[in-house]
Design an enzyme around this catalytic site. Structure first.
Site, short mmCIF file in Angstrom:
data_model
loop_
_atom_site.label_atom_id
_atom_site.label_comp_id
_atom_site.label_asym_id
_atom_site.label_seq_id
_atom_site.Cartn_x
_atom_site.Cartn_y
_atom_site.Cartn_z
N SER A 5 39.10 39.59 43.99
CA SER A 5 39.92 39.45 42.81
C SER A 5 40.89 40.68 42.77
O SER A 5 41.39 41.19 44.02
CB SER A 5 39.33 39.29 41.64
N SER A 6 41.24 41.44 41.59
CA SER A 6 42.03 42.41 41.66
C SER A 6 41.92 43.12 40.16
O SER A 6 41.41 42.36 39.46
CB SER A 6 43.21 42.07 41.80
N LYS B 249 43.81 35.67 39.24
CA LYS B 249 42.58 36.56 39.54
C LYS B 249 41.69 36.60 38.49
O LYS B 249 40.57 36.77 38.58
CB LYS B 249 43.41 37.91 39.62
N TYR C 252 49.65 35.54 39.53
CA TYR C 252 48.78 36.53 40.13
C TYR C 252 47.62 36.81 39.27
O TYR C 252 46.40 36.62 39.76
CB TYR C 252 49.42 37.56 40.77
#
Length: 253
Positions: free
Chosen positions: A138-139, A156, A152
């Site tokens: 993920s982020s 995520k 985005y």
């Protein structure tokens, strides 16, 4: 530390560049067999050539993770080639940040549904493994609001939730599921190098937000991924592990 990965098989998506390439290299160095995919045949060939003689067998496939039939075919072919699958790492991303219909569609198709389809295709093989592990990359953008909120960041976030659900649902079968969330990670040819060259003001702003005053490296992320995927991390499931140098300020309960 022996991670007990020798002889196991890992599948890694987006395995020729950046974090994905470092993950492939690290699994191979531990003696695991590695199947990886990417879109560019030349990059696949170069990665395979670089890993000749590593501890395990390494094989790449040119494909698009947004193609449902291709994902299922790749997983099945890999299981046949290696004699099973023990670990899957969903790393690839469309990196579609602008808030447009095209970005939403690409991110949902590649990042989210690519992961879902990978897991569904691999699950029958993981159920036969004594060291089954699923990891999604993920982020920090999936954990808190930042410049990448929108398609985005939202997707995520969805990946973190999906992995947490899998961890609960599959625990009784001995299958672990975790998320690793990198912060800003710099590598040659990567998004942050492009931003450094094209938008130095944004680059410098982001650098200033991190208390380490630097960006991370793909290898720093890969080290966490490979450990968490390994049998040495057998009690870790349902976690979202940050690899961000202290960038995230929120307390994770």
């Amino acid at each position: 530390m022996d991670l007990h990965l020798a002889g196991l098989t890992a599948l890694v998506t987006g395995g020729t560049k950046g974090i994905g390439r470092a993950i492939v290299d690290s699994f191979a160095a531990e003696g695991a067999n590695v199947g990886f995919c990417a879109r560019n045949p030349a990059d696949i060939e170069a990665t395979e050539a670089a890993l000749v003689g590593s501890g395990g067998r390494v094989s790449g496939t040119a494909m698009d993770m947004g193609d449902a039939a291709a994902v299922a075919r790749w997983v099945g072919d890999s299981a046949s080639m290696f004699g099973g699958i023990d670990i899957v790492v969903s790393n690839v991303s469309a990196l579609a940040i602008p808030d447009t219909d095209e970005s939403w569609e690409a991110t949902l198709r590649v990042d989210l549904m690519g992961t879902v389809r990978l897991v569904k295709a691999a699950l029958p093989h993981l159920q036969q493994s004594s060291a089954a592990s699923i990891i999604a990359i993920s982020s920090v953008s999936g954990r808190e609001v930042d410049f990448a909120s929108g398609p985005y960041g939202t997707v995520k976030s969805a990946l973190i939730a999906y992995m947490a659900g899998l961890a609960f649902q599959l625990a009784g079968q001995g299958i672990r599921a975790n998320t690793v969330s990198p912060g800003n990670t710099f590598h040659e040819g990567g998004v942050w190098q492009n931003i450094e060259q094209g938008d130095p003001e944004l680059f410098n702003t982001v650098m200033g937000l991190n208390p380490t005053h630097r960006m991370g490296t793909p290898q720093e992320v890969a080290d966490t991924v490979v450990f968490v995927a390994s049998p040495r991390s057998s009690r870790t499931t349902g976690a979202n592990i940050l690899v961000d140098g202290g960038l995230s300020r929120g307390i994770q309960f």
